[in-house]
Design a protein around this motif. Structure first.
Motif, short mmCIF file in Angstrom:
data_model
loop_
_atom_site.label_atom_id
_atom_site.label_comp_id
_atom_site.label_asym_id
_atom_site.label_seq_id
_atom_site.Cartn_x
_atom_site.Cartn_y
_atom_site.Cartn_z
N ILE A 23 0.85 -1.20 0.00
CA ILE A 23 0.00 0.00 0.00
C ILE A 23 0.88 1.25 0.00
N GLY A 24 0.46 2.28 -0.70
CA GLY A 24 1.28 3.47 -0.89
C GLY A 24 1.73 4.14 0.39
N ASN A 25 0.87 4.17 1.43
CA ASN A 25 1.23 4.84 2.68
C ASN A 25 1.66 3.86 3.76
N CYS A 26 2.24 2.74 3.36
CA CYS A 26 2.70 1.72 4.30
C CYS A 26 3.79 2.27 5.21
N LYS A 27 3.87 1.71 6.42
CA LYS A 27 4.89 2.08 7.39
C LYS A 27 5.72 0.85 7.73
N CYS A 28 7.04 1.01 7.80
CA CYS A 28 7.93 -0.08 8.16
C CYS A 28 8.81 0.35 9.32
N GLU A 29 8.91 -0.49 10.35
CA GLU A 29 9.79 -0.23 11.49
C GLU A 29 10.95 -1.22 11.46
N TRP A 30 12.17 -0.69 11.74
CA TRP A 30 13.36 -1.53 11.70
C TRP A 30 14.45 -0.89 12.54
N ALA A 31 14.84 -1.57 13.62
CA ALA A 31 15.95 -1.15 14.47
C ALA A 31 15.81 0.30 14.92
N GLY A 32 14.61 0.68 15.32
CA GLY A 32 14.39 2.03 15.83
C GLY A 32 14.07 3.06 14.77
N ALA A 33 14.22 2.71 13.49
CA ALA A 33 13.90 3.63 12.40
C ALA A 33 12.48 3.36 11.90
N GLU A 34 11.78 4.42 11.52
CA GLU A 34 10.45 4.31 10.96
C GLU A 34 10.49 4.83 9.53
N ILE A 35 10.06 3.99 8.58
CA ILE A 35 10.14 4.31 7.16
C ILE A 35 8.71 4.40 6.64
N TYR A 36 8.36 5.53 6.04
CA TYR A 36 6.99 5.77 5.59
C TYR A 36 6.92 5.83 4.07
N GLY A 37 5.97 5.14 3.51
CA GLY A 37 5.68 5.26 2.09
C GLY A 37 6.31 4.16 1.26
N GLU A 38 5.62 3.82 0.18
CA GLU A 38 6.04 2.73 -0.70
C GLU A 38 7.44 2.95 -1.27
N GLU A 39 7.74 4.16 -1.72
CA GLU A 39 9.03 4.40 -2.36
C GLU A 39 10.17 4.38 -1.35
N ALA A 40 9.96 4.96 -0.16
CA ALA A 40 11.00 4.97 0.87
C ALA A 40 11.29 3.56 1.36
N ILE A 41 10.25 2.74 1.51
CA ILE A 41 10.44 1.35 1.93
C ILE A 41 11.22 0.58 0.86
N GLY A 42 10.85 0.77 -0.39
CA GLY A 42 11.57 0.11 -1.47
C GLY A 42 13.03 0.51 -1.49
#
Length: 211
Positions: free
Chosen positions: A20-39
């Motif tokens: 989903i375009g506005n997906c959120k990913c958490e990893w080792a204390g970092a928060e990554i927002y959005g499809e392109e940033a996660i990719g």
């Protein structure tokens, strides 16, 4: 493409048609927002698809355990809306944040593992004792390390047949004269009478009362 193929493709290439375009990913204390940033983050530090990887999924969640890495997803109508990644790799920079006091023991008696079956209706009742036992191992102090307190909170869990996956938020307070504290995510997969535990990278965050 089904969710299993999509999880592997996302982890190894940073691409997924089910993200989903506005997906959120958490990893080792970092928060990554959005499809392109996660990719971008996954392309910079791809996961490795091991032959003995475990991939579990149900209507609302999916979890891929591969080697010393793990990817856990919340699903919405078959699409990925939230992610947690655990394991090695070069993580994105964390955003500045103000430290605040936190007490994980808001009830008596104090406990090490907090898990309520009612909060996880997709988890088979028979799997809960094994998951709680695995969490007790998660919060044990490493050999030679000074640990004052550790608490594990079950935030996601589901079963699929005889297998199950669980995601914990673990709060630790170090020992010593000057203590440090913080949360990290850790995960457990149950399959064929054995368990697969994945711990995220250790996060060292200094006390920051102001920006």
């Amino acid at each position: 493409m089904n969710i299993r193929e999509s999880m592997v493709q996302l982890g190894t290439t940073g691409q997924s048609p089910l993200l989903i375009g506005n997906c959120k990913c958490e990893w080792a204390g970092a928060e990554i927002y959005g499809e392109e940033a996660i990719g971008e983050a996954f392309r910079a530090a791809p996961m490795v698809a091991h032959e003995e990887a475990v991939l579990l999924d149900c209507a609302q969640h999916a979890a891929w355990f591969s080697g010393d890495s793990m990817l856990f997803a919340d699903l919405y109508d078959g699409r990925i809306g939230r992610l947690w990644r655990l394991g090695p790799g070069e993580t994105p920079a964390t955003e500045p944040a103000v430290s605040v006091a936190f007490d994980p023991d808001l009830r008596q008696p104090r406990g090490g593992v907090y898990a309520r079956a009612e909060d996880h209706p997709l988890l088979a009742t028979a799997h809960l004792p094994a998951i709680e036992a695995a969490a007790t191992e998660l919060i044990a102090a490493p050999t030679g390390a000074r640990q004052h307190r550790a608490r594990a909170f079950l935030v996601r869990a589901f079963s699929t047949g005889e297998r199950a996956a669980a995601l914990f938020a673990v709060h630790r307070l170090s020992g010593g004269e000057v203590r440090s504290s913080g949360f990290a995510f850790e995960a457990v997969a149950l399959r064929d009478g054995s368990q697969h535990i994945i711990k995220d990278q250790a996060i060292s965050v200094p006390w920051t009362p102001r920006l």
